[in-house]
Design a protein around this motif. Structure first.
Motif, PDB file in Angstrom:
ATOM      1  N   THR A 269       0.924  -1.310   0.140  1.00  0.00           N
ATOM      2  CA  THR A 269      -0.092  -0.031   0.010  1.00  0.00           C
ATOM      3  C   THR A 269       0.832   1.324   0.110  1.00  0.00           C
ATOM      4  O   THR A 269       0.717   2.162  -0.583  1.00  0.00           O
ATOM      5  CB  THR A 269      -0.981   0.169   1.172  1.00  0.00           C
ATOM      6  N   PHE A 270       1.885   1.268   0.844  1.00  0.00           N
ATOM      7  CA  PHE A 270       2.907   2.383   0.886  1.00  0.00           C
ATOM      8  C   PHE A 270       3.488   2.719  -0.428  1.00  0.00           C
ATOM      9  O   PHE A 270       3.640   3.716  -0.974  1.00  0.00           O
ATOM     10  CB  PHE A 270       3.874   2.132   1.982  1.00  0.00           C
TER      11      PHE A 270
ATOM     12  N   GLY B  50       2.448   1.799  -3.324  1.00  0.00           N
ATOM     13  CA  GLY B  50       1.444   2.407  -4.397  1.00  0.00           C
ATOM     14  C   GLY B  50       1.230   4.013  -3.888  1.00  0.00           C
ATOM     15  O   GLY B  50       1.061   4.713  -4.905  1.00  0.00           O
ATOM     16  N   LEU B  51       1.027   4.315  -2.683  1.00  0.00           N
ATOM     17  CA  LEU B  51       0.833   5.736  -2.511  1.00  0.00           C
ATOM     18  C   LEU B  51       2.253   6.404  -2.998  1.00  0.00           C
ATOM     19  O   LEU B  51       1.959   7.529  -3.405  1.00  0.00           O
ATOM     20  CB  LEU B  51       0.764   5.833  -0.914  1.00  0.00           C
TER      21      LEU B  51
ATOM     22  N   ALA C   6       2.123   6.942  -6.574  1.00  0.00           N
ATOM     23  CA  ALA C   6       0.959   7.703  -7.053  1.00  0.00           C
ATOM     24  C   ALA C   6       1.411   9.215  -6.965  1.00  0.00           C
ATOM     25  O   ALA C   6       1.240  10.160  -7.616  1.00  0.00           O
ATOM     26  CB  ALA C   6      -0.274   7.419  -6.203  1.00  0.00           C
ATOM     27  N   MET C   7       2.059   9.397  -5.649  1.00  0.00           N
ATOM     28  CA  MET C   7       2.878  10.938  -5.548  1.00  0.00           C
ATOM     29  C   MET C   7       3.618  11.383  -6.475  1.00  0.00           C
ATOM     30  O   MET C   7       3.795  12.418  -7.022  1.00  0.00           O
ATOM     31  CB  MET C   7       3.041  10.953  -4.054  1.00  0.00           C
TER      32      MET C   7
ATOM     33  N   ARG D 108       2.115  12.186  -9.917  1.00  0.00           N
ATOM     34  CA  ARG D 108       1.131  13.328  -9.887  1.00  0.00           C
ATOM     35  C   ARG D 108       1.415  14.224 -11.060  1.00  0.00           C
ATOM     36  O   ARG D 108       0.443  14.484 -11.782  1.00  0.00           O
ATOM     37  CB  ARG D 108       1.072  13.851  -8.656  1.00  0.00           C
TER      38      ARG D 108
ATOM     39  N   PRO E 147      11.720   8.827  10.250  1.00  0.00           N
ATOM     40  CA  PRO E 147      10.961   9.220  11.328  1.00  0.00           C
ATOM     41  C   PRO E 147       9.695   8.345  11.175  1.00  0.00           C
ATOM     42  O   PRO E 147       9.396   7.728  10.072  1.00  0.00           O
ATOM     43  CB  PRO E 147      10.468  10.747  10.865  1.00  0.00           C
ATOM     44  N   HIS E 148       9.139   8.073  12.382  1.00  0.00           N
ATOM     45  CA  HIS E 148       7.743   7.156  12.316  1.00  0.00           C
ATOM     46  C   HIS E 148       6.735   7.965  11.568  1.00  0.00           C
ATOM     47  O   HIS E 148       5.843   7.285  10.866  1.00  0.00           O
ATOM     48  CB  HIS E 148       7.385   7.233  13.833  1.00  0.00           C
ATOM     49  N   HIS E 149       6.496   9.143  11.465  1.00  0.00           N
ATOM     50  CA  HIS E 149       5.443   9.947  11.082  1.00  0.00           C
ATOM     51  C   HIS E 149       5.895  10.308   9.691  1.00  0.00           C
ATOM     52  O   HIS E 149       6.997  10.938   9.410  1.00  0.00           O
ATOM     53  CB  HIS E 149       5.120  11.018  11.888  1.00  0.00           C
ATOM     54  N   LEU E 150       5.252  10.022   8.528  1.00  0.00           N
ATOM     55  CA  LEU E 150       5.536  10.662   7.258  1.00  0.00           C
ATOM     56  C   LEU E 150       5.043  11.940   6.901  1.00  0.00           C
ATOM     57  O   LEU E 150       3.999  12.093   7.003  1.00  0.00           O
ATOM     58  CB  LEU E 150       5.006   9.619   6.154  1.00  0.00           C
ATOM     59  N   MET E 151       5.930  12.979   7.123  1.00  0.00           N
ATOM     60  CA  MET E 151       5.706  14.256   6.848  1.00  0.00           C
ATOM     61  C   MET E 151       5.433  14.539   5.244  1.00  0.00           C
ATOM     62  O   MET E 151       5.533  13.334   4.618  1.00  0.00           O
ATOM     63  CB  MET E 151       6.624  15.265   7.145  1.00  0.00           C
ATOM     64  N   ILE E 152       4.519  15.317   5.040  1.00  0.00           N
ATOM     65  CA  ILE E 152       4.157  15.722   3.697  1.00  0.00           C
ATOM     66  C   ILE E 152       5.477  15.584   2.903  1.00  0.00           C
ATOM     67  O   ILE E 152       6.479  16.721   3.039  1.00  0.00           O
ATOM     68  CB  ILE E 152       3.298  16.908   3.510  1.00  0.00           C
TER      69      ILE E 152
ATOM     70  N   GLU F  57       7.637  13.416   2.352  1.00  0.00           N
ATOM     71  CA  GLU F  57       8.840  12.621   2.765  1.00  0.00           C
ATOM     72  C   GLU F  57       8.799  11.395   1.831  1.00  0.00           C
ATOM     73  O   GLU F  57       9.668  10.577   1.697  1.00  0.00           O
ATOM     74  CB  GLU F  57       9.014  12.336   4.181  1.00  0.00           C
ATOM     75  N   LEU F  58       7.506  10.931   1.508  1.00  0.00           N
ATOM     76  CA  LEU F  58       7.465   9.589   0.809  1.00  0.00           C
ATOM     77  C   LEU F  58       8.227   9.770  -0.725  1.00  0.00           C
ATOM     78  O   LEU F  58       8.359   8.786  -1.158  1.00  0.00           O
ATOM     79  CB  LEU F  58       5.858   9.340   0.551  1.00  0.00           C
TER      80      LEU F  58
END
Lengths: 154, 358
Positions: free
Chosen positions: B145-146, B148-149, B152-153, B156, B242-247, B249-250
């Protein structure tokens, strides 16, 4: 040793276990908020980033975070994918119907992105940058799937 | 060629390497597969059991369906009554840990082993269980899933991205002599089923079963098998995002950039040019993130044998990339190579090794 052409011997082991995770103070407050349709992020006092879901420490600054800020249940679709492989539903242990849409959503008031299901799996209806809205269950339990999915706002 | 003033920075020597042929289902048990590569690596190094001071294994309990998955291989890696460390990450991270131990002077020769068998259970389903249990597991997010996301980014603002990725996947599969999935045309990649849009089945490196072993040694012990042509590890670096994916960073492998800079600094690399580059990329879009992050330039060749598109297995990818770099450099003079490993969703864990010949 088996030769490469030997018959496979499979042993099937089924487990029926459950875990009781201690959620921690921050996640406890967050989930209690979810049970009241309230989404809160936690803010780093040093860099100012608003984390969702909350974590006790800012990983970038390594400082304790204690300041809570309200976050809307609306946001922006940062990325989306439609998954065409079956998966096991983490809450039920049963296969989840597919295809299904999965989004990466920046809620209004947060700096991090949140994964969640999308209401549609139709690629024609999903656009990066689209405004989205959480769709809540009627009965809330204080879990992430109290939000069933996000739908694109008209 | 490595500039003369940048040579002789060896941290450790690579004494021996071995790997199984990756297949979709290896009929052997995990200990049988691991024993095969351990014996072959010892033979390659012209060493015996008693020459090995310590062992570092790489395995992931979740993928093996075992707790303490290293216990399954304790005897075959020769770790009974020896110091063993288990790394629950990519096998190249286990190699980096072994480098640390040798640099610290703790041990002279260390066996590094990685194994993975995707045939045992649905691999992508298992990766969902690697996620945070309270927040992400109820949502069924997994590594695919990650990916694919992430794709997709990246696609874009790039209308040619998907067709370019199909071309890359076909190129890698064609370059993979003896690859487990065989060659594939661009048209067939584009006609293959969508797995996590915009990624199609043909854009995913085939994941099966495999084991890999590398023996590392102190370059200063005058080992009998060390010659001028032997490959040395000159730089190592790793990084956990980081644990949180900041906008944003993917779409940027910043962790890989940090890891490679650490490796370049240790190795004295001032300009990242390599005789061979072996990234661990399961999807074509990851190759583009890789090339940008390690700074080799978009036209630099890499993955001469098809990379992971020849077939790979969980956990072994990075260590098998090191093996390929070592084999490509062996016998050549003054050359440098780069091996890469990654673990976790969307490349959150990154590890780089710079190898060179004197």
């Amino acid at each position: 040793m088996n030769s490469p052409t030997s018959e496979f011997v499979h042993t099937t082991i089924e487990l029926d276990m459950s875990w009781r995770y201690a959620s921690g103070d921050e996640m406890e407050r967050f989930l209690n908020g979810i049970a009241q349709r309230l989404i809160e992020a936690i803010r780093c006092p040093q860099c100012g980033r608003r984390y969702l879901p909350p974590r006790p420490f800012c990983g970038r600054c390594r400082v304790r975070m204690t300041e809570w800020v309200p976050v809307a249940d609306t946001g922006t679709l940062v990325a989306w994918t439609v998954v065409h492989l079956p998966i096991i539903d983490g809450r039920t242990g049963e296969p989840r119907p597919f295809p299904y849409g999965m989004g990466l959503i920046q809620l209004d008031g947060a700096d991090t992105a949140l994964n969640h299901y999308m209401a549609t799996a139709d690629p024609e209806l999903l656009t990066i940058g689209a405004r989205v809205q959480a769709v809540w269950r009627d009965e809330l339990e204080g879990a992430m799937d109290d939000i069933m999915h996000f739908e694109v706002m008209p | 060629m490595v500039p003369p003033d940048e040579r002789s920075r060896a941290l450790v020597s690579v004494l021996g390497t071995a790997e199984t042929k990756v297949t979709f289902e290896d009929p052997r048990s995990i200990p049988e597969m691991v024993l095969a590569v351990v014996e072959a690596a010892l033979e390659d190094a012209a060493l015996g059991w008693h020459d090995i001071d310590a062992v570092v294994t790489a395995s992931v309990d979740l993928f093996d369906g075992l707790t303490a998955s290293s216990i399954a291989v304790t005897e075959v890696v020769g770790a009974v009554m020896k110091p063993e460390t288990r790394i629950a990450a990519d096998g190249l991270a286990a190699a980096v840990h072994a480098v640390h131990q040798i640099m610290a002077g703790a041990y002279r020769r260390i066996l590094v082993v990685a194994h993975g068998k995707a045939s045992m259970a649905p691999y992508w389903d298992l990766t969902a269980w690697a996620m945070d249990p309270i927040f992400l597991q109820p949502l069924g997010v997994n590594f695919l899933t990650f990916a694919g996301l992430q794709a997709a980014m990246l696609a874009r603002h790039d209308p040619h991205a998907v067709s370019r990725w199909a071309t890359t996947a076909a190129l890698r599969r064609s370059a993979a002599t003896g690859g487990i999935a065989g060659p594939i045309s661009v048209d067939r990649v584009m006609a293959s089923p969508v797995v996590a849009s915009p990624l199609r089945a043909g854009m995913c490196a085939p994941v099966g079963d495999g084991a890999c072993a590398v023996i590392l040694g102190d370059p200063n012990i005058g080992d009998r098998n060390l010659g001028e042509e032997d490959v040395r590890i000159a730089g190592i670096g790793h990084d956990v995002g980081p644990h949180h994916l900041m906008i944003g960073e993917l779409t940027d492998w910043a962790g890989l950039r940090r890891a490679s800079q650490r490796a370049y600094t240790l190795a004295g690399v001032t300009k990242p040019t390599f005789a061979i580059v072996e990234p661990s990329c399961l999807f074509p879009h990851e190759e583009e993130l890789f090339v940008e992050a390690v700074g080799i330039g978009t036209t630099a060749p890499h993955s001469p044998g098809g990379g992971l598109f020849a077939g790979t297995a969980p956990v072994i990818s990075g260590l098998s990339r090191l093996l390929r770099v070592v084999r490509a450099l062996k016998g050549r003079t003054g050359e440098r190579g780069l091996a890469h490993g990654t673990w976790g969703p969307a490349g959150q864990g990154q590890v780089v090794v710079v190898a060179e010949t004197p």
